[in-house]
Design an enzyme around this catalytic site. Structure first.
Site, PDB file in Angstrom:
ATOM      1  CG  HIS A  84      -1.761   1.243   1.311  1.00  0.00           C
ATOM      2  ND1 HIS A  84      -2.962   1.349   0.651  1.00  0.00           N
ATOM      3  CD2 HIS A  84      -1.559   2.430   1.927  1.00  0.00           C
ATOM      4  CE1 HIS A  84      -3.472   2.554   0.871  1.00  0.00           C
ATOM      5  NE2 HIS A  84      -2.641   3.225   1.641  1.00  0.00           N
ATOM      6  CG  ASP A 163     -11.704   3.779   6.070  1.00  0.00           C
ATOM      7  OD1 ASP A 163     -11.225   4.670   6.796  1.00  0.00           O
ATOM      8  OD2 ASP A 163     -11.417   3.678   4.869  1.00  0.00           O
ATOM      9  NE  ARG A 170      -9.815  10.822   8.887  1.00  0.00           N
ATOM     10  CZ  ARG A 170      -8.969  10.001   8.256  1.00  0.00           C
ATOM     11  NH1 ARG A 170      -9.372   8.810   7.846  1.00  0.00           N
ATOM     12  NH2 ARG A 170      -7.724  10.342   8.058  1.00  0.00           N
ATOM     13  CB  SER A 185      -8.271   5.249   7.429  1.00  0.00           C
ATOM     14  OG  SER A 185      -8.627   5.252   6.082  1.00  0.00           O
ATOM     15  CE  LYS A 189      -8.910   2.181   3.498  1.00  0.00           C
ATOM     16  NZ  LYS A 189      -9.013   3.561   3.039  1.00  0.00           N
TER      17      LYS A 189
HETATM   18  N1  URA Z   1      -5.585   6.774   2.787  1.00  0.00           N
HETATM   19  C1  URA Z   1      -6.555   6.110   3.450  1.00  0.00           C
HETATM   20  O1  URA Z   1      -6.972   5.029   3.043  1.00  0.00           O
HETATM   21  N2  URA Z   1      -7.051   6.656   4.575  1.00  0.00           N
HETATM   22  C2  URA Z   1      -6.604   7.835   5.072  1.00  0.00           C
HETATM   23  O2  URA Z   1      -7.074   8.261   6.097  1.00  0.00           O
HETATM   24  C3  URA Z   1      -5.606   8.521   4.359  1.00  0.00           C
HETATM   25  C4  URA Z   1      -5.104   7.957   3.211  1.00  0.00           C
END
Ligand code: URA
Length: 425
Positions: A84, A163, A170, A185, A189
């Site tokens: 990621h 999320d 947010r 967050s 995932k």
């Molecule tokens: N990427 C994400 O998946 N969540 C965040 O809060 C910031 C970047």
């Protein structure tokens, strides 16, 4: 589940108290079900932004977000390992990396996103390939992991719905830039996706979320701690995002550059980061005896790429879309390019149509910026420095405004270390 009062939970965080696991479980679940209102979660997110969360609170928050939806088990006959990136400009690394690591013997499930703001999205880039399909069912993902070893597709809708809801909130309440909220967050995932191991590319510099190395290091530590606490072998590379990665920023142009890397060419920084991330992924997958640089040179990663694209309906040999309009930006002087600002180039590509201002906008496949010179290379006054690609010529003025202070020409460019350090669990 124990019941709480939302106002009590907000007050506790406002007054700098650590929230208990029960309080966190309740508030995340109640928000997902609509029992806690958006305005209450906004206040809580701002209290978290201002007062932070401990490691234990962040772990509990992540666990509650994972439990808000389904968890996939993408177990395969090979070890599964994912990557990621916290997001950058010209960051096409997933495109060469996923087939490379698969060609080395691991299974790579890359559930990816679309771009928002100045950073591009992997799915938007791949959709510039004729016929390619981002939406796969869980069964299709599993089958492709077994047959090809690599899948890059959209996250399934049921993954961490808390999320999805909280991130959107947010985004409009000035509470994105909170390390515990970003870390939970991302990791909710990734953990819900069920890979055995995960490598994070945590970026710092003007084109990144985290502008300083210190903030990137804090985020990397938070991410790695959450992964380890959930039994996922996790490490993070801190990498420079002050200059765009490679020469191409946009959609189809980034696909073309990725294919060049898979064919043994491409810009040195894209190759360096691809191989560094592949090495770390293979090490976590128990395949550290395989040399990704040799596999890249052998052409096997390119074969895996073609199979991965075909498996999702795409034609890897089809010509990529070309823009209807190209505008050249000349070098202002002769000498060495000393600076090329990632954020400014990202905003220019976005304004040319490569990105979207609102989630529902459609991106232009052919839009983007080609950097004909990178810092450290010689340029000649009046010769092209950047190529702006778009199908909407009216967008050029906005891109040029973004680029007004984006580059400098001088005598010598500062040394740039692309991969600064690795944070391991
Ligand atoms: N990427 C994400 O998946 N969540 C965040 O809060 C910031 C970047």
């Amino acid at each position: 589940m124990r019941q709480f009062n939302a106002v009590d939970v907000i007050r506790a965080k406002r007054d700098r108290q650590a929230l208990g696991v029960d309080q966190i479980d309740w508030v995340v679940d109640a928000y997902t079900r609509g029992v806690v209102a958006d305005e209450q979660m906004s206040a809580l997110a701002m209290a978290i932004y201002l007062n932070g969360m401990t490691g234990d609170e962040t772990a509990a928050w992540t666990a509650a977000m994972i439990r808000s939806g389904e968890t996939l088990s993408l177990a395969s006959s090979r070890p599964t390992v994912d990557k990621h990136s916290t997001g950058g400009v010209g960051d096409k690394i997933t495109l060469p990396l996923a087939p490379l690591v698969a060609a080395c013997g691991a299974a790579v499930p890359q559930l990816s996103g679309r771009g928002l703001g100045h950073t591009g999205g992997t799915l938007d880039k791949l959709e510039s390939i004729s016929g390619w399909r981002a939406a796969l069912s869980t069964d299709e993902i599993r089958a492709q992991l077994d047959s090809v070893g690599a899948v890059v597709c959209a996250a399934t809708a049921g993954l961490a719905p808390a999320d999805k809801k909280l991130y959107a909130l947010r985004d409009v309440t000035g509470t994105v830039e909170s390390i515990p909220l970003i870390a939970s967050s991302i990791m909710s995932k990734k953990i819900a996706e069920g890979a055995d191991a995960l490598v994070l590319d945590v970026k710092f510099g003007s084109g990144a979320f985290m502008k300083t190395v210190a903030d990137a290091r804090d985020l990397a530590s938070a991410l790695v701690s959450i992964g380890v606490a959930h039994g996922v072998r996790t490490s993070a590379l801190l990498t420079d995002m002050s200059v765009p990665l490679g020469r191409a920023v946009g959609n189809a142009v980034e696909v073309a550059e990725s294919v060049a890397v898979l064919c043994g060419g491409g810009p040195a920084d894209v190759v360096e980061l691809t191989v560094a991330l592949a090495r770390e992924m293979l090490s976590l997958a128990g395949l550290s005896d395989v040399d990704p640089a040799a596999v890249l040179a052998s052409g096997r990663a390119h074969e895996t790429w073609a199979r991965m694209i075909r498996a999702q309906g795409g034609d890897p040999d089809a010509p990529l879309p070309r823009p209807t309009h190209v505008h050249l930006v000349p070098a202002p002087a002769s000498g060495v390019l000393t600076r090329l600002d990632a954020y400014a180039v990202g905003v220019a590509a976005w304004r040319l149509g490569a990105g979207r201002a609102r989630k529902e906008d459609v991106v232009q496949a052919a839009a983007g910026v080609l950097c004909l010179a990178k810092p450290g290379e010689r340029v000649t006054e009046g010769e092209p420095l950047l190529e702006l690609h778009t199908d909407t010529p009216d967008a050029v003025a906005g891109a040029l405004a973004a680029l007004a202070d984006a580059f400098e020409v001088g005598d010598s460019a500062p040394e740039r270390t692309l991969v600064l350090e690795t944070v391991r669990g």
